[in-house]
Design an enzyme around this catalytic site. Structure first.
Site, PDB file in Angstrom:
ATOM      1  CD  GLU A   1      61.826 -76.182 -62.296  1.00  0.00           C
ATOM      2  OE1 GLU A   1      61.115 -77.016 -61.695  1.00  0.00           O
ATOM      3  OE2 GLU A   1      61.437 -75.587 -63.300  1.00  0.00           O
TER       4      GLU A   1
ATOM      5  CB  CYS B   1      59.403 -73.841 -66.864  1.00  0.00           C
ATOM      6  SG  CYS B   1      58.705 -72.886 -68.221  1.00  0.00           S
TER       7      CYS B   1
ATOM      8  CD  GLU C   1      54.901 -77.293 -72.760  1.00  0.00           C
ATOM      9  OE1 GLU C   1      56.078 -77.200 -72.359  1.00  0.00           O
ATOM     10  OE2 GLU C   1      54.596 -77.455 -73.948  1.00  0.00           O
TER      11      GLU C   1
ATOM     12  CE  LYS D   1      44.032 -76.757 -59.933  1.00  0.00           C
ATOM     13  NZ  LYS D   1      44.166 -75.578 -59.114  1.00  0.00           N
TER      14      LYS D   1
HETATM   15  P1  NAP Z   1      52.403 -77.619 -59.470  1.00  0.00           P
HETATM   16  O1  NAP Z   1      52.475 -77.678 -58.012  1.00  0.00           O
HETATM   17  O2  NAP Z   1      52.634 -78.860 -60.242  1.00  0.00           O
HETATM   18  O3  NAP Z   1      50.971 -76.999 -59.811  1.00  0.00           O
HETATM   19  C1  NAP Z   1      50.549 -76.760 -61.133  1.00  0.00           C
HETATM   20  C2  NAP Z   1      49.038 -76.882 -61.197  1.00  0.00           C
HETATM   21  O4  NAP Z   1      48.679 -78.219 -60.863  1.00  0.00           O
HETATM   22  C3  NAP Z   1      48.304 -75.981 -60.205  1.00  0.00           C
HETATM   23  O5  NAP Z   1      47.095 -75.558 -60.771  1.00  0.00           O
HETATM   24  C4  NAP Z   1      48.049 -76.934 -59.048  1.00  0.00           C
HETATM   25  O6  NAP Z   1      46.932 -76.585 -58.261  1.00  0.00           O
HETATM   26  C5  NAP Z   1      47.746 -78.211 -59.811  1.00  0.00           C
HETATM   27  N1  NAP Z   1      47.916 -79.410 -59.007  1.00  0.00           N
HETATM   28  C6  NAP Z   1      48.757 -79.642 -57.976  1.00  0.00           C
HETATM   29  N2  NAP Z   1      48.583 -80.896 -57.499  1.00  0.00           N
HETATM   30  C7  NAP Z   1      47.598 -81.469 -58.244  1.00  0.00           C
HETATM   31  C8  NAP Z   1      46.944 -82.732 -58.239  1.00  0.00           C
HETATM   32  N3  NAP Z   1      47.285 -83.691 -57.368  1.00  0.00           N
HETATM   33  N4  NAP Z   1      45.971 -82.961 -59.142  1.00  0.00           N
HETATM   34  C9  NAP Z   1      45.605 -82.010 -60.028  1.00  0.00           C
HETATM   35  N5  NAP Z   1      46.187 -80.781 -60.078  1.00  0.00           N
HETATM   36  C10 NAP Z   1      47.174 -80.521 -59.204  1.00  0.00           C
HETATM   37  O7  NAP Z   1      53.430 -76.564 -60.080  1.00  0.00           O
HETATM   38  P2  NAP Z   1      53.626 -75.036 -59.663  1.00  0.00           P
HETATM   39  O8  NAP Z   1      54.433 -74.999 -58.418  1.00  0.00           O
HETATM   40  O9  NAP Z   1      52.332 -74.311 -59.677  1.00  0.00           O
HETATM   41  O10 NAP Z   1      54.458 -74.484 -60.901  1.00  0.00           O
HETATM   42  C11 NAP Z   1      55.838 -74.530 -60.976  1.00  0.00           C
HETATM   43  C12 NAP Z   1      56.303 -75.681 -61.856  1.00  0.00           C
HETATM   44  O11 NAP Z   1      55.732 -75.525 -63.144  1.00  0.00           O
HETATM   45  C13 NAP Z   1      57.789 -75.667 -62.064  1.00  0.00           C
HETATM   46  O12 NAP Z   1      58.275 -76.977 -62.012  1.00  0.00           O
HETATM   47  C14 NAP Z   1      57.944 -75.108 -63.472  1.00  0.00           C
HETATM   48  O13 NAP Z   1      59.127 -75.481 -64.125  1.00  0.00           O
HETATM   49  C15 NAP Z   1      56.745 -75.661 -64.133  1.00  0.00           C
HETATM   50  N6  NAP Z   1      56.401 -74.880 -65.315  1.00  0.00           N
HETATM   51  C16 NAP Z   1      56.614 -75.446 -66.540  1.00  0.00           C
HETATM   52  C17 NAP Z   1      56.347 -74.706 -67.674  1.00  0.00           C
HETATM   53  C18 NAP Z   1      56.584 -75.286 -69.041  1.00  0.00           C
HETATM   54  O14 NAP Z   1      56.123 -74.682 -70.006  1.00  0.00           O
HETATM   55  N7  NAP Z   1      57.241 -76.424 -69.169  1.00  0.00           N
HETATM   56  C19 NAP Z   1      55.860 -73.402 -67.573  1.00  0.00           C
HETATM   57  C20 NAP Z   1      55.655 -72.861 -66.309  1.00  0.00           C
HETATM   58  C21 NAP Z   1      55.932 -73.634 -65.175  1.00  0.00           C
HETATM   59  P3  NAP Z   1      47.090 -75.724 -56.913  1.00  0.00           P
HETATM   60  O15 NAP Z   1      47.729 -74.454 -57.303  1.00  0.00           O
HETATM   61  O16 NAP Z   1      45.680 -75.574 -56.486  1.00  0.00           O
HETATM   62  O17 NAP Z   1      47.942 -76.537 -55.998  1.00  0.00           O
END
Ligand code: NAP
Length: 510
Positions: free
Chosen positions: A408, A311, A277, A202
């Site tokens: 963050e 991140c 992650e 997804k």
């Molecule tokens: P996010 O809001 O958590 O979304 C990540 C993924 O999860 C997206 O595909 C999102 O779908 C999905 N998602 C959201 N709510 C969900 C739910 N209730 N059930 C199932 N899936 C759900 O994060 P983001 O804003 O896209 O990304 C930024 C974050 O990712 C930051 O905190 C960053 O630090 C972290 N990150 C971490 C790493 C690492 O390697 N540690 C790498 C990159 C990013 P939708 O897009 O459809 O909402």
């Protein structure tokens, strides 16, 4: 305060270029907008579409199908059907598919980079870098597929032979974020399918087109039907089906800590393996013996890449009091030279933020910091380009209690903190629930080892702001996650150990 550099190209001119690049991508068959299930492109059962916009201009660039719960269940069924055949193939045959996928990705990287920039906003040079790095993961895990060795254990009784087999976990659900729309997929899917698993992916709603282009290339590379399936849609609906299904044996997720915790809880009833992650809050520490020029270059590189939306971005810049003023002066100068604009222009170094919510968070952090006594030295406002562009910003006088220190920021803001001793720097650096990446600059070898060992972070850069390498383990401590991606550890996440005890092997042959 001097304003930051002005834009390289007008957004109107960039939009014309974007339209031309999209035409080329459509002609090459790389703009896919349907679901990819069981090796076929198909409509969603509910006819709803999710619009994808260029974050720099707001222009509509595509509209992808949105998977219903039923579509998601069909994708899981396809992955389950494909599993037995895929895991039974010799590792070298699975590796061949990954090799071909990597070659196709590499030969299309220029077109794919434009797509990535258009849907995500990052500068085109960074998009090329992301695709090169994605291809490196495909290549690495193609090689690593052949090295999923088990063990022969010295036996405990005559007549017995003991083995530890390493077998694929099974069907894997992968959920990825928008900030690296290609890389996060390569880093998960490549080891999963190298290990013999099948995948239901997804991708993020903000940037699903790169995922679909990757699936198109996987199909051209000869990936058998059902081995990789892509279902975009309402995250709550798709996420619930993926986590509830007993046929899905593992969830690999990259995204926010908040959603990661929620998904971990959703996986508990079926006791799935989880690899997470999650968010970071990286300290970037500059000691008084540091090479200041290198430290400034590293700080800018690690802070402003992807407009601060990674991140592993430095979130807090901690500088020794003795070199604080000189460092700040050089940092402010360097940040002022960054070129802001539409990422499709190769001169641009900082693109827009992903959306209005991201912009509002940056503004909230700055308002909180300045109301508590911090001072803006560079930038600090929405950029004159409008939309979600924000001026690359340097803030001094940051303190531990501020939101900018605790959360963050995920934007182009470098808050500078001052410290006096190594102990104080360590306490400040570790004062976070996140433990993903940390950086520090020193020329003292003893301190490099001492401080590096004491940091509570999964990834530590010493005298560098750039730590990415597919052959190294990547992942977080504390609330930044579970498990590792990259290196042989990244393959192990997708393998289970089975103990096989064979008795009677020395009995007389019949
Ligand atoms: P996010 O809001 O958590 O979304 C990540 C993924 O999860 C997206 O595909 C999102 O779908 C999905 N998602 C959201 N709510 C969900 C739910 N209730 N059930 C199932 N899936 C759900 O994060 P983001 O804003 O896209 O990304 C930024 C974050 O990712 C930051 O905190 C960053 O630090 C972290 N990150 C971490 C790493 C690492 O390697 N540690 C790498 C990159 C990013 P939708 O897009 O459809 O909402």
């Amino acid at each position: 305060m001097t304003p930051p550099s002005s834009p390289a190209t007008s957004l109107d001119a960039a939009s014309t270029l974007v339209a031309a690049r999209l035409d080329g991508l459509r002609e090459a068959g790389l703009v896919r907008e349907d679901l990819y299930v069981d090796g076929r492109w198909r409509q969603a059962s509910n006819d709803q579409r999710l619009e994808v916009h260029d974050p720099a201009t707001g222009i509509l660039v595509g509209a992808v199908a949105t998977a219903s719960a039923e579509d998601t269940r069909e994708a899981i069924a396809a992955a389950s059907r494909a599993l037995a055949g895929w895991r039974a193939l010799p590792a070298g045959v699975r590796a061949e598919v990954l090799w071909r996928w990597q070659q196709l990705l590499t030969s299309s990287s220029e077109e794919l980079a434009a797509l990535l920039t258009i849907e995500q906003g990052k500068p085109i040079g960074e998009a090329v870098g992301e695709l090169t790095y994605s291809a490196a993961f495909l290549r690495y895990f193609a090689e690593e597929a052949r090295r999923a060795y088990g063990e022969v254990i010295p036996y405990n009784r005559p007549g017995r032979r003991l083995f530890a087999l390493r077998q694929p976990v099974g069907v894997v659900a992968a959920i990825t974020p928008w900030n690296f729309p290609a890389l996060m997929i390569a880093r998960k899917v490549a080891p999963a399918i190298a290990a013999g698993c099948t995948v239901v992916l997804k991708p993020p709603s903000e940037a699903p087109l790169s995922a679909l282009a990757l699936a198109e290339l996987a199909s051209r590379a000869g990936m058998p039907p059902g081995v990789l399936n892509v279902v975009h849609g309402d995250p709550v609906v798709v996420g619930a089906v993926l986590t509830e299904s007993p046929d899905v044996r593992m969830l690999t997720f990259t995204g926010s800590t908040e959603v990661g915790k929620l998904l971990m809880a959703q996986c508990a009833p079926t006791v799935k393996r989880v690899a997470l992650e999650l968010g970071g809050n990286a300290p970037f520490v500059v000691f008084d013996d540091a090479d200041l020029e290198a430290a400034v270059t590293g700080a800018i590189e690690s802070k402003f890449r992807n407009a601060g939306q990674t991140c592993v971005c430095s979130n807090r810049v901690l500088v020794h009091a003795k070199v604080h003023d000189e460092f700040v002066e050089r940092l402010t100068q360097g940040v002022g030279e960054l070129v802001v604009g539409h990422g499709i222009d190769p001169r641009v170094q900082v693109g827009p933020l992903i959306d209005g919510r991201a912009l509002a968070k940056v503004q909230r952090h700055l308002l909180d910091a300045t109301s508590l006594g911090a001072e803006v030295r560079r930038g600090g406002r929405p950029h004159e380009l409008g939309g979600t562009f924000f001026e690359p910003t340097v803030v001094v006088g940051a303190q531990a209690g501020m939101a900018i220190a605790r959360e963050e920021t995920f934007g182009p803001v470098a808050p500078v903190f001052r410290f006096e001793t190594e102990e104080e720097a360590l306490a400040l650096a570790n004062a976070t629930e996140s433990g993903l990446a940390a950086y520090f600059y020193t020329r003292d070898l003893g301190r490099a080892l001492r401080f590096g060992e004491a940091l509570e972070f999964g990834v530590v850069g010493v005298n560098t702001g750039s730590i990415s390498y597919e052959g190294a383990p990547f992942g977080g401590m504390k609330q930044s996650g579970l498990g590792r991606e990259g290196s042989h550890h990244g393959l192990e996440e997708f393998l289970e150990v089975k103990y096989l005890c064979v008795d009677g092997v020395t009995a007389t042959a019949r």
